[in-house]
Motif scaffolding. Structure first.
Motif, PDB file in Angstrom:
ATOM      1  N   ASP A 132       0.810  -1.214   0.000  1.00 24.30           N
ATOM      2  CA  ASP A 132       0.000   0.000   0.000  1.00 24.30           C
ATOM      3  C   ASP A 132       0.842   1.263   0.000  1.00 24.30           C
ATOM      4  OD1 ASP A 132      -2.278  -1.510   0.011  1.00 24.30           O
ATOM      5  OD2 ASP A 132      -2.507  -1.491   2.207  1.00 24.30           O
ATOM      6  N   GLY A 133       2.076   1.186   0.474  1.00 21.93           N
ATOM      7  CA  GLY A 133       2.924   2.364   0.536  1.00 21.93           C
ATOM      8  C   GLY A 133       3.263   2.953  -0.821  1.00 21.93           C
ATOM      9  N   TYR A 134       3.032   2.212  -1.872  1.00 21.17           N
ATOM     10  CA  TYR A 134       3.257   2.718  -3.226  1.00 21.17           C
ATOM     11  C   TYR A 134       2.010   3.490  -3.643  1.00 21.17           C
ATOM     12  CZ  TYR A 134       7.530   0.002  -3.663  1.00 21.17           C
ATOM     13  OH  TYR A 134       8.809  -0.481  -3.489  1.00 21.17           O
ATOM     14  N   GLY A 135       2.158   4.783  -3.874  1.00 20.22           N
ATOM     15  CA  GLY A 135       1.027   5.682  -4.070  1.00 20.22           C
ATOM     16  C   GLY A 135       0.393   5.642  -5.438  1.00 20.22           C
ATOM     17  N   GLU A 136      -0.288   6.723  -5.765  1.00 18.80           N
ATOM     18  CA  GLU A 136      -1.071   6.802  -6.998  1.00 18.80           C
ATOM     19  C   GLU A 136      -0.208   6.660  -8.243  1.00 18.80           C
ATOM     20  OE1 GLU A 136      -4.386   6.938  -7.737  1.00 18.80           O
ATOM     21  OE2 GLU A 136      -4.484   6.350  -5.634  1.00 18.80           O
ATOM     22  N   GLU A 137       1.058   7.047  -8.138  1.00 26.16           N
ATOM     23  CA  GLU A 137       1.939   6.921  -9.308  1.00 26.16           C
ATOM     24  C   GLU A 137       2.106   5.469  -9.739  1.00 26.16           C
ATOM     25  OE1 GLU A 137       2.774   8.085  -6.318  1.00 26.16           O
ATOM     26  OE2 GLU A 137       4.014   9.901  -6.425  1.00 26.16           O
ATOM     27  N   TRP A 138       1.761   4.562  -8.836  1.00 25.32           N
ATOM     28  CA  TRP A 138       1.907   3.132  -9.122  1.00 25.32           C
ATOM     29  C   TRP A 138       0.568   2.445  -9.386  1.00 25.32           C
ATOM     30  CZ3 TRP A 138       6.522   0.807  -9.863  1.00 25.32           C
ATOM     31  CH2 TRP A 138       7.660   1.554  -9.502  1.00 25.32           C
ATOM     32  N   ALA A 139      -0.475   3.219  -9.524  1.00 25.95           N
ATOM     33  CA  ALA A 139      -1.811   2.626  -9.692  1.00 25.95           C
ATOM     34  C   ALA A 139      -1.884   1.774 -10.960  1.00 25.95           C
ATOM     35  CB  ALA A 139      -2.867   3.733  -9.727  1.00 25.95           C
ATOM     36  N   GLU A 140      -1.260   2.244 -12.040  1.00 22.04           N
ATOM     37  CA  GLU A 140      -1.309   1.493 -13.291  1.00 22.04           C
ATOM     38  C   GLU A 140      -0.602   0.144 -13.137  1.00 22.04           C
ATOM     39  OE1 GLU A 140      -0.329   2.187 -18.043  1.00 22.04           O
ATOM     40  OE2 GLU A 140       0.771   3.339 -16.530  1.00 22.04           O
ATOM     41  N   VAL A 141       0.572   0.154 -12.511  1.00 20.32           N
ATOM     42  CA  VAL A 141       1.295  -1.100 -12.304  1.00 20.32           C
ATOM     43  C   VAL A 141       0.496  -2.031 -11.400  1.00 20.32           C
ATOM     44  CG1 VAL A 141       3.371  -2.120 -11.283  1.00 20.32           C
ATOM     45  CG2 VAL A 141       3.545  -0.043 -12.675  1.00 20.32           C
ATOM     46  N   ARG A 142      -0.067  -1.484 -10.322  1.00 22.47           N
ATOM     47  CA  ARG A 142      -0.851  -2.312  -9.406  1.00 22.47           C
ATOM     48  C   ARG A 142      -2.025  -2.968 -10.131  1.00 22.47           C
ATOM     49  NH1 ARG A 142      -1.128   0.939  -5.646  1.00 22.47           N
ATOM     50  NH2 ARG A 142       0.119  -0.053  -4.024  1.00 22.47           N
ATOM     51  N   GLY A 143      -2.688  -2.207 -10.977  1.00 26.69           N
ATOM     52  CA  GLY A 143      -3.819  -2.766 -11.715  1.00 26.69           C
ATOM     53  C   GLY A 143      -3.401  -3.867 -12.666  1.00 26.69           C
ATOM     54  N   MET A 144      -2.269  -3.697 -13.308  1.00 25.10           N
ATOM     55  CA  MET A 144      -1.795  -4.711 -14.249  1.00 25.10           C
ATOM     56  C   MET A 144      -1.305  -5.978 -13.543  1.00 25.10           C
ATOM     57  SD  MET A 144       0.220  -2.451 -17.100  1.00 25.10           S
ATOM     58  CE  MET A 144      -0.648  -1.380 -18.224  1.00 25.10           C
ATOM     59  N   LEU A 145      -0.812  -5.824 -12.305  1.00 25.78           N
ATOM     60  CA  LEU A 145      -0.371  -6.992 -11.538  1.00 25.78           C
ATOM     61  C   LEU A 145      -1.542  -7.742 -10.922  1.00 25.78           C
ATOM     62  CD1 LEU A 145       2.767  -5.583  -9.674  1.00 25.78           C
ATOM     63  CD2 LEU A 145       2.745  -7.371 -11.426  1.00 25.78           C
ATOM     64  N   ASP A 146      -2.640  -7.045 -10.723  1.00 25.28           N
ATOM     65  CA  ASP A 146      -3.808  -7.653 -10.079  1.00 25.28           C
ATOM     66  C   ASP A 146      -4.282  -8.872 -10.870  1.00 25.28           C
ATOM     67  OD1 ASP A 146      -5.834  -7.835  -8.133  1.00 25.28           O
ATOM     68  OD2 ASP A 146      -7.257  -6.913  -9.518  1.00 25.28           O
ATOM     69  N   GLY A 147      -4.373  -9.980 -10.210  1.00 24.19           N
ATOM     70  CA  GLY A 147      -4.832 -11.205 -10.864  1.00 24.19           C
ATOM     71  C   GLY A 147      -3.720 -12.052 -11.452  1.00 24.19           C
ATOM     72  N   ARG A 148      -2.502 -11.540 -11.477  1.00 20.66           N
ATOM     73  CA  ARG A 148      -1.374 -12.330 -11.975  1.00 20.66           C
ATOM     74  C   ARG A 148      -1.046 -13.434 -10.975  1.00 20.66           C
ATOM     75  NH1 ARG A 148       1.867 -11.320 -16.902  1.00 20.66           N
ATOM     76  NH2 ARG A 148       0.946  -9.416 -17.757  1.00 20.66           N
ATOM     77  N   SER A 149      -0.764 -14.611 -11.450  1.00 22.28           N
ATOM     78  CA  SER A 149      -0.375 -15.699 -10.550  1.00 22.28           C
ATOM     79  C   SER A 149       1.100 -15.575 -10.212  1.00 22.28           C
ATOM     80  CB  SER A 149      -0.646 -17.058 -11.200  1.00 22.28           C
ATOM     81  OG  SER A 149       0.073 -17.184 -12.410  1.00 22.28           O
ATOM     82  N   ALA A 150       1.438 -15.838  -8.956  1.00 24.16           N
ATOM     83  CA  ALA A 150       2.818 -15.766  -8.503  1.00 24.16           C
ATOM     84  C   ALA A 150       3.596 -16.974  -9.013  1.00 24.16           C
ATOM     85  CB  ALA A 150       2.879 -15.705  -6.985  1.00 24.16           C
ATOM     86  N   ARG A 151       4.796 -16.720  -9.486  1.00 24.34           N
ATOM     87  CA  ARG A 151       5.670 -17.805  -9.934  1.00 24.34           C
ATOM     88  C   ARG A 151       6.231 -18.562  -8.745  1.00 24.34           C
ATOM     89  NH1 ARG A 151      11.032 -17.785 -10.312  1.00 24.34           N
ATOM     90  NH2 ARG A 151      11.181 -15.535 -10.035  1.00 24.34           N
ATOM     91  N   LYS A 152       6.409 -17.869  -7.643  1.00 26.30           N
ATOM     92  CA  LYS A 152       6.989 -18.464  -6.449  1.00 26.30           C
ATOM     93  C   LYS A 152       6.512 -17.676  -5.242  1.00 26.30           C
ATOM     94  CE  LYS A 152      11.441 -20.227  -4.826  1.00 26.30           C
ATOM     95  NZ  LYS A 152      12.897 -20.249  -5.032  1.00 26.30           N
ATOM     96  N   ASP A 153       6.339 -18.374  -4.100  1.00 24.88           N
ATOM     97  CA  ASP A 153       5.864 -17.668  -2.912  1.00 24.88           C
ATOM     98  C   ASP A 153       7.026 -16.975  -2.199  1.00 24.88           C
ATOM     99  OD1 ASP A 153       7.235 -19.515  -1.286  1.00 24.88           O
ATOM    100  OD2 ASP A 153       5.513 -20.855  -1.232  1.00 24.88           O
ATOM    101  N   ARG A 154       6.695 -16.280  -1.110  1.00 25.87           N
ATOM    102  CA  ARG A 154       7.689 -15.526  -0.343  1.00 25.87           C
ATOM    103  C   ARG A 154       8.039 -16.250   0.953  1.00 25.87           C
ATOM    104  NH1 ARG A 154       7.749  -9.707  -1.918  1.00 25.87           N
ATOM    105  NH2 ARG A 154       8.690  -9.347   0.129  1.00 25.87           N
ATOM    106  N   ALA A 155       8.142 -17.581   0.887  1.00 29.59           N
ATOM    107  CA  ALA A 155       8.411 -18.355   2.098  1.00 29.59           C
ATOM    108  C   ALA A 155       9.892 -18.372   2.476  1.00 29.59           C
ATOM    109  CB  ALA A 155       7.913 -19.795   1.910  1.00 29.59           C
TER     110      ALA A 155
END
Length: 452
Positions: free
Chosen positions: A382-405
């Motif tokens: 969330d700390g990434y503001g409005e300047e990143w809204a386009e990137v956030r929207g394009m990433l939404d729904g993308r499946s992760a290649r690997k988890d963050r474990a």
């Protein structure tokens, strides 16, 4: 001698090219040989990991020949464009190819040196390497390997006990000899030399050598070779960009025809997505600036095409060159998606996402490593503001290649900016304290495991 009998597979393929491609040389007789870095992971790939430290030093500090490979070191001959000016007076001036062997994947690998003494191509140079230069090459190769950039590996670094004078750093400074493990040392400049000398027979021999030994193809077709080099170098350029890496000196004698990055001098990692960021203080025009690297590599590959014109018609060579741009576009999308830790989607959507990431990184000056660390898996905080809204929207729904474990994701991003490089070196220079280098290599490898 304790080699791994299953993994040690020596070779002498380079000798089939003939004497006109190299000069037999001898290594310098160093005052001392103090082992400073031993890449056991890389050594295991070629069956050299069982060597004792004393045996390691004898081979990689005193250069006793390894069994059943090259009988003597060979300094390779080549020309090249240096900052777009053709120079026929170069070649291996402080290094040589010491051995060849096949790795665990069956690839023909060269063991090449840096700082091993003078050769017929040294000109006025002393043939030596500073210890700081060796430390920097360890850091560059480890970081690039972790970031999925095709690169030579630093196999060994041995301090040699000489005091060197250098105009671009405090002198006298300590000396070293480095051994790198690389997928060949045939450069675009190797072809340029033969074209310059109009040695068509040798040029054909070199084409066949590279295709058969470095690409595994039973072919002598120059057009096929150029097409393969275009594909590999476009991938290299793309992965430089995704890594935020600036090589610094992308001359045609520094471009390996296998598309593997090597020979690290004034390299830097860019802190932010700054298109004009340069690594070399002497790159006054920004010829090899961060965003110009794809252009620079393409220009070098054009010089390979010019050399191959002596063997084939121009039209198919031009057609192969024209494939660089679309291949780069595909490769940079793949590289940035890999670093984001998300799976590819439709080609057009991937390209749009990459452009949005590049634009947002440039416009916001968010640190490159910080962004890719935070966004790994496709969930932008969330700390990434409005300047990143386009990137956030394009990433939404993308499946992760690997988890963050992996534990890496619970710490901080691993970076390799110039201040840290200098701090690591300062501890070595001032107190002979190698702990910071060892710790950094461990941290880099942990990042590589988390990303892989």
């Amino acid at each position: 001698m304790p080699f791994d009998p299953q993994a040690y597979r020596p070779a002498t393929a380079l000798l089939t090219l003939g004497d006109g491609f190299f000069d037999a040389v001898a290594a310098a007789d160093f005052p001392e040989t103090r082992l400073r870095f031993r890449n056991q992971r890389a050594a295991a790939e070629i069956g050299l990991d069982p060597l004792t430290n004393a045996e390691w030093i004898r081979h990689f500090g005193r250069f006793d020949p390894l069994p059943d490979t090259l009988p003597s070191p060979l300094a390779l001959r080549y020309h090249g464009h240096q900052f777009r000016s053709y120079n026929p007076d170069i070649g291996d001036g402080r290094g040589f190819t010491f051995a060849q062997m096949h790795d665990a994947q069956g690839r023909l690998m060269d063991l090449g040196t840096k700082g091993s003494g003078t050769t017929p191509h040294s000109r006025s140079g002393d043939g030596r390497l500073t210890l700081k230069g060796g430390v920097r090459e360890i850091l560059a190769t480890e970081m690039l390997q972790a970031l999925n950039v095709p690169t030579s590996r630093t196999l060994s670094l041995i301090e040699t006990g000489e005091q060197l004078a250098r105009g671009d750093e405090p002198s006298p400074t300590r000396s070293a000899v480095l051994v790198r493990l690389s997928l060949g040392h045939v450069r675009i400049g190797t072809f340029q030399r033969l074209a310059y000398e109009q040695d068509e027979a040798a040029l054909r021999r070199l084409v066949g050598y590279v295709l058969r030994n470095l690409y595994g193809e039973d072919s002598d077709d120059p057009v096929r070779l150029l097409d393969l080099v275009v594909a590999r170098t476009a991938t290299l350029a793309a992965r430089y960009m995704a890594a935020g890496f600036v090589h610094g000196v992308l001359n045609s004698d520094n471009i390996n025809v296998t598309g593997e990055s090597f020979d690290y001098g004034p390299w830097r990692f860019a802190p932010t997505w700054d298109p004009g960021f340069t690594a070399a203080y002497f790159d006054y025009q920004g010829l090899y600036a961060f965003a110009r690297q794809p252009e620079a590599i393409h220009w070098d590959v054009m010089q390979l095409a010019v050399s191959l014109r002596q063997l084939v018609d121009t039209e198919p060579l031009i057609a192969a060159l024209d494939r660089f741009a679309p291949r780069y576009g595909e490769a940079v999308a793949e590289a940035i998606l890999w670093r984001l830790g998300v799976s590819p989607g439709e080609a057009d959507a991937d390209r749009l996402l990459v452009k949005a990431v590049e634009r947002s990184l440039r416009d916001t000056a968010v640190p490159i490593d910080r962004f890719f660390f935070d966004a790994f898996g496709g969930d932008l905080p969330d700390g990434y503001g409005e300047e990143w809204a386009e990137v956030r929207g394009m990433l939404d729904g993308r499946s992760a290649r690997k988890d963050r474990a992996h534990p890496y994701w619970f710490g901080a991003p691993c970076s390799m900016l110039i201040d840290e490089v200098e701090a690591i070196w300062a501890r070595i220079a001032e107190a002979d304290d190698w702990s910071a280098l060892d710790a950094k290599v461990t941290a880099i490898r942990a990042m590589g495991e988390a990303l892989a």
